[in-house]
Design a protein around this motif. Structure first.
Motif, PDB file in Angstrom:
ATOM      1  N   GLY A 156       0.789  -1.223   0.000  1.00 41.68           N
ATOM      2  CA  GLY A 156       0.000   0.000   0.000  1.00 41.68           C
ATOM      3  C   GLY A 156       0.820   1.271   0.000  1.00 41.68           C
ATOM      4  N   GLN A 157       2.138   1.156  -0.073  1.00 41.30           N
ATOM      5  CA  GLN A 157       2.985   2.341  -0.061  1.00 41.30           C
ATOM      6  C   GLN A 157       3.578   2.591  -1.448  1.00 41.30           C
ATOM      7  OE1 GLN A 157       5.725   1.562   3.204  1.00 41.30           O
ATOM      8  NE2 GLN A 157       4.402   2.708   4.597  1.00 41.30           N
ATOM      9  N   THR A 158       3.827   3.864  -1.738  1.00 36.61           N
ATOM     10  CA  THR A 158       4.324   4.265  -3.044  1.00 36.61           C
ATOM     11  C   THR A 158       5.599   5.085  -2.895  1.00 36.61           C
ATOM     12  OG1 THR A 158       3.212   6.427  -3.210  1.00 36.61           O
ATOM     13  CG2 THR A 158       1.919   4.471  -3.786  1.00 36.61           C
ATOM     14  N   LEU A 159       6.367   5.125  -3.970  1.00 37.23           N
ATOM     15  CA  LEU A 159       7.560   5.969  -4.033  1.00 37.23           C
ATOM     16  C   LEU A 159       7.707   6.478  -5.449  1.00 37.23           C
ATOM     17  CD1 LEU A 159      10.164   7.068  -2.648  1.00 37.23           C
ATOM     18  CD2 LEU A 159      11.321   4.996  -3.473  1.00 37.23           C
ATOM     19  N   LEU A 160       7.951   7.781  -5.589  1.00 34.55           N
ATOM     20  CA  LEU A 160       8.159   8.376  -6.910  1.00 34.55           C
ATOM     21  C   LEU A 160       9.641   8.689  -7.074  1.00 34.55           C
ATOM     22  CD1 LEU A 160       7.085   9.413  -9.559  1.00 34.55           C
ATOM     23  CD2 LEU A 160       6.510  11.584  -8.447  1.00 34.55           C
ATOM     24  N   LEU A 161      10.312   7.922  -7.935  1.00 35.63           N
ATOM     25  CA  LEU A 161      11.727   8.125  -8.225  1.00 35.63           C
ATOM     26  C   LEU A 161      11.862   9.139  -9.354  1.00 35.63           C
ATOM     27  CD1 LEU A 161      12.741   4.354  -8.120  1.00 35.63           C
ATOM     28  CD2 LEU A 161      13.224   6.072  -6.359  1.00 35.63           C
ATOM     29  N   LEU A 162      12.818  10.051  -9.211  1.00 39.81           N
ATOM     30  CA  LEU A 162      12.952  11.162 -10.151  1.00 39.81           C
ATOM     31  C   LEU A 162      13.868  10.803 -11.316  1.00 39.81           C
ATOM     32  CD1 LEU A 162      13.215  14.112  -7.614  1.00 39.81           C
ATOM     33  CD2 LEU A 162      11.185  13.036  -8.600  1.00 39.81           C
ATOM     34  N   PRO A 163      13.650  11.430 -12.474  1.00 35.54           N
ATOM     35  CA  PRO A 163      14.397  11.046 -13.677  1.00 35.54           C
ATOM     36  C   PRO A 163      15.874  11.406 -13.657  1.00 35.54           C
ATOM     37  CG  PRO A 163      12.996  12.947 -14.114  1.00 35.54           C
ATOM     38  CD  PRO A 163      12.620  12.446 -12.760  1.00 35.54           C
ATOM     39  N   ASP A 164      16.259  12.353 -12.815  1.00 34.81           N
ATOM     40  CA  ASP A 164      17.650  12.816 -12.810  1.00 34.81           C
ATOM     41  C   ASP A 164      18.409  12.374 -11.560  1.00 34.81           C
ATOM     42  OD1 ASP A 164      16.144  14.322 -11.101  1.00 34.81           O
ATOM     43  OD2 ASP A 164      16.952  16.263 -11.715  1.00 34.81           O
ATOM     44  N   HIS A 187      -0.189  17.682  -7.347  1.00 36.68           N
ATOM     45  CA  HIS A 187       0.597  17.559  -6.117  1.00 36.68           C
ATOM     46  C   HIS A 187       0.690  16.097  -5.688  1.00 36.68           C
ATOM     47  CE1 HIS A 187       0.944  18.749  -1.556  1.00 36.68           C
ATOM     48  NE2 HIS A 187       1.981  18.051  -1.990  1.00 36.68           N
ATOM     49  N   LEU A 188       1.864  15.503  -5.846  1.00 39.68           N
ATOM     50  CA  LEU A 188       2.109  14.136  -5.401  1.00 39.68           C
ATOM     51  C   LEU A 188       3.109  14.144  -4.256  1.00 39.68           C
ATOM     52  CD1 LEU A 188       2.503  12.203  -8.786  1.00 39.68           C
ATOM     53  CD2 LEU A 188       0.407  12.782  -7.545  1.00 39.68           C
ATOM     54  N   GLN A 189       2.922  13.239  -3.316  1.00 36.29           N
ATOM     55  CA  GLN A 189       3.907  13.089  -2.254  1.00 36.29           C
ATOM     56  C   GLN A 189       4.949  12.083  -2.715  1.00 36.29           C
ATOM     57  OE1 GLN A 189       2.445  13.803   1.624  1.00 36.29           O
ATOM     58  NE2 GLN A 189       3.534  12.052   2.467  1.00 36.29           N
ATOM     59  N   LYS A 190       6.200  12.369  -2.453  1.00 34.42           N
ATOM     60  CA  LYS A 190       7.264  11.499  -2.943  1.00 34.42           C
ATOM     61  C   LYS A 190       7.098  10.068  -2.428  1.00 34.42           C
ATOM     62  CE  LYS A 190      12.212  10.999  -3.519  1.00 34.42           C
ATOM     63  NZ  LYS A 190      12.047  10.782  -4.978  1.00 34.42           N
ATOM     64  N   ALA A 191       6.880   9.929  -1.144  1.00 38.59           N
ATOM     65  CA  ALA A 191       6.606   8.624  -0.547  1.00 38.59           C
ATOM     66  C   ALA A 191       5.286   8.726   0.197  1.00 38.59           C
ATOM     67  CB  ALA A 191       7.736   8.214   0.402  1.00 38.59           C
ATOM     68  N   TRP A 192       4.406   7.742  -0.010  1.00 38.60           N
ATOM     69  CA  TRP A 192       3.041   7.897   0.485  1.00 38.60           C
ATOM     70  C   TRP A 192       2.436   6.553   0.816  1.00 38.60           C
ATOM     71  CZ3 TRP A 192      -1.975   9.031  -2.598  1.00 38.60           C
ATOM     72  CH2 TRP A 192      -2.923   9.643  -1.766  1.00 38.60           C
ATOM     73  N   SER A 193       1.577   6.530   1.823  1.00 35.75           N
ATOM     74  CA  SER A 193       0.754   5.359   2.114  1.00 35.75           C
ATOM     75  C   SER A 193      -0.624   5.603   1.509  1.00 35.75           C
ATOM     76  CB  SER A 193       0.634   5.138   3.628  1.00 35.75           C
ATOM     77  OG  SER A 193       1.893   4.806   4.185  1.00 35.75           O
ATOM     78  N   ARG A 205      -4.995  11.312 -10.684  1.00 31.27           N
ATOM     79  CA  ARG A 205      -6.063  12.000  -9.952  1.00 31.27           C
ATOM     80  C   ARG A 205      -6.230  11.407  -8.553  1.00 31.27           C
ATOM     81  NH1 ARG A 205     -10.804  15.041 -10.840  1.00 31.27           N
ATOM     82  NH2 ARG A 205     -12.479  14.540  -9.385  1.00 31.27           N
ATOM     83  N   MET A 206      -6.164  10.084  -8.447  1.00 30.80           N
ATOM     84  CA  MET A 206      -6.313   9.425  -7.168  1.00 30.80           C
ATOM     85  C   MET A 206      -5.179   9.803  -6.215  1.00 30.80           C
ATOM     86  SD  MET A 206      -6.159   5.403  -6.239  1.00 30.80           S
ATOM     87  CE  MET A 206      -4.371   5.538  -6.152  1.00 30.80           C
ATOM     88  N   MET A 207      -3.972  10.025  -6.783  1.00 27.56           N
ATOM     89  CA  MET A 207      -2.803  10.318  -5.962  1.00 27.56           C
ATOM     90  C   MET A 207      -2.580  11.812  -5.741  1.00 27.56           C
ATOM     91  SD  MET A 207      -0.098   7.433  -7.303  1.00 27.56           S
ATOM     92  CE  MET A 207       1.032   7.839  -5.959  1.00 27.56           C
ATOM     93  N   ASP A 208      -3.328  12.654  -6.452  1.00 33.95           N
ATOM     94  CA  ASP A 208      -3.177  14.097  -6.328  1.00 33.95           C
ATOM     95  C   ASP A 208      -3.713  14.550  -4.975  1.00 33.95           C
ATOM     96  OD1 ASP A 208      -2.993  16.825  -6.664  1.00 33.95           O
ATOM     97  OD2 ASP A 208      -4.590  16.967  -8.164  1.00 33.95           O
ATOM     98  N   LEU A 209      -2.841  15.054  -4.123  1.00 39.39           N
ATOM     99  CA  LEU A 209      -3.250  15.433  -2.772  1.00 39.39           C
ATOM    100  C   LEU A 209      -4.272  16.565  -2.778  1.00 39.39           C
ATOM    101  CD1 LEU A 209       0.060  15.239  -0.698  1.00 39.39           C
ATOM    102  CD2 LEU A 209      -1.631  13.467  -1.175  1.00 39.39           C
TER     103      LEU A 209
END
Length: 290
Positions: free
Chosen positions: A65-73, A126-132, A170-174
């Protein structure tokens, strides 16, 4: 998972667009490959087990249930092998517009630069980098739809994947969830909506304070944080944007347009338009007429 206060903001439109996705199953002892300069955003959603992963100097223990957004650079790497069977989804995507990582709960995206490039004011996704995830099963369903579409005809898969990816965003947009949106962002958005709904009438600090039930100084502070401008500046800018549309879509005289968008003084309207757009209203219209 280590505490993460970072936020990722994307100026839209255009929205980030989907590239590819998949699901990875790790047995005990498997680990995520190390990558650098990948050039794409990599969103990871864990469904089962625990994924030990790092990016630059930070690392996370991602559980179900947890997510992480890794950046391209940024380089990312395995912290240690999986200790149990671990299942996670991943999706690669790109952003055309400006994006930024910040510890602030609001973006500092330039409205003027975005408008000049895309001819519309930006929305800050608006996304959180790491999120539950509050509703992880919904995210799993969307990821399964994304992956299944990859086996369909391109003419069908393209639209299914883009639309499903947008639903995931949309679901992840805070900003779509009031429980995660800061009070300053909420008030700034209400002030923006008030301006857009009433720009043709006289708007004063008092009328806005009465309508929103907040002191005008606090409204101003929130709008400057979120939009980079005061309510009065936003009002003037929005009126001029509407004037530009009327100059292109109608044959109305400049004086009629000025009054229609809320300027009582026509010379003042012309001065504001020239200062903001870089040319008088008549010249702006003339460059688009045949």
């Amino acid at each position: 998972m280590t505490e993460a206060s970072e936020h990722i903001y994307f100026a839209a439109p255009p929205l980030p667009y989907y590239l590819e996705s998949g699901v990875t199953v790790h047995k005990r002892g498997d680990q995520h490959p190390s990558r650098k300069h990948l050039g794409v955003f990599d969103l990871i959603i864990v469904e089962n087990g625990c994924l030990f992963i790092g990016e630059e100097e930070r690392n996370w223990d991602l559980t179900a249930g947890q997510t992480l957004l890794l950046l391209p650079d940024r380089p990312h790497y395995s912290v240690k092998p999986s200790e149990e069977k671990t299942i996670f989804y991943w999706v690669h995507f790109l952003a055309v517009g400006e994006w930024q990582q910040s510890e602030l709960e609001h973006a500092s995206i330039s409205h003027d630069q975005h408008y000049n490039r895309f001819l519309t004011s930006p929305y800050s996704l608006h996304l959180q980098k790491a999120w539950s995830l509050p509703y992880p099963e919904q995210a799993y369903r969307l990821m399964r739809t994304l992956n299944k579409a990859g086996g369909e005809r391109q003419s069908s898969a393209f639209w299914t994947q883009q639309q499903t990816f947008e639903e995931l965003l949309r679901m992840m947009d805070l900003r779509q969830n009031d429980s995660y949106t800061s009070p300053s962002v909420t008030l700034a958005e209400k002030a923006e909506a008030y301006i857009k709904n009433n720009y043709r009438t006289e708007i004063t600090s008092q009328t806005m304070a009465d309508a929103l039930n907040f002191h005008y100084n606090y409204i101003t502070r929130c709008m400057k944080q979120v939009y980079g401008m005061t309510p009065i500046d936003y009002l003037s800018k929005y009126r001029l944007e509407q004037a530009k549309l009327l100059l292109l879509k109608t044959e109305w005289p400049v004086a009629q347009i000025a009054l229609h968008v809320g300027f009582e003084n026509v010379p003042y309207f012309s001065n504001c338009f020239t200062r903001q757009i870089g040319m008088p209203p008549t010249k702006f219209r003339k460059q688009y007429t045949t």
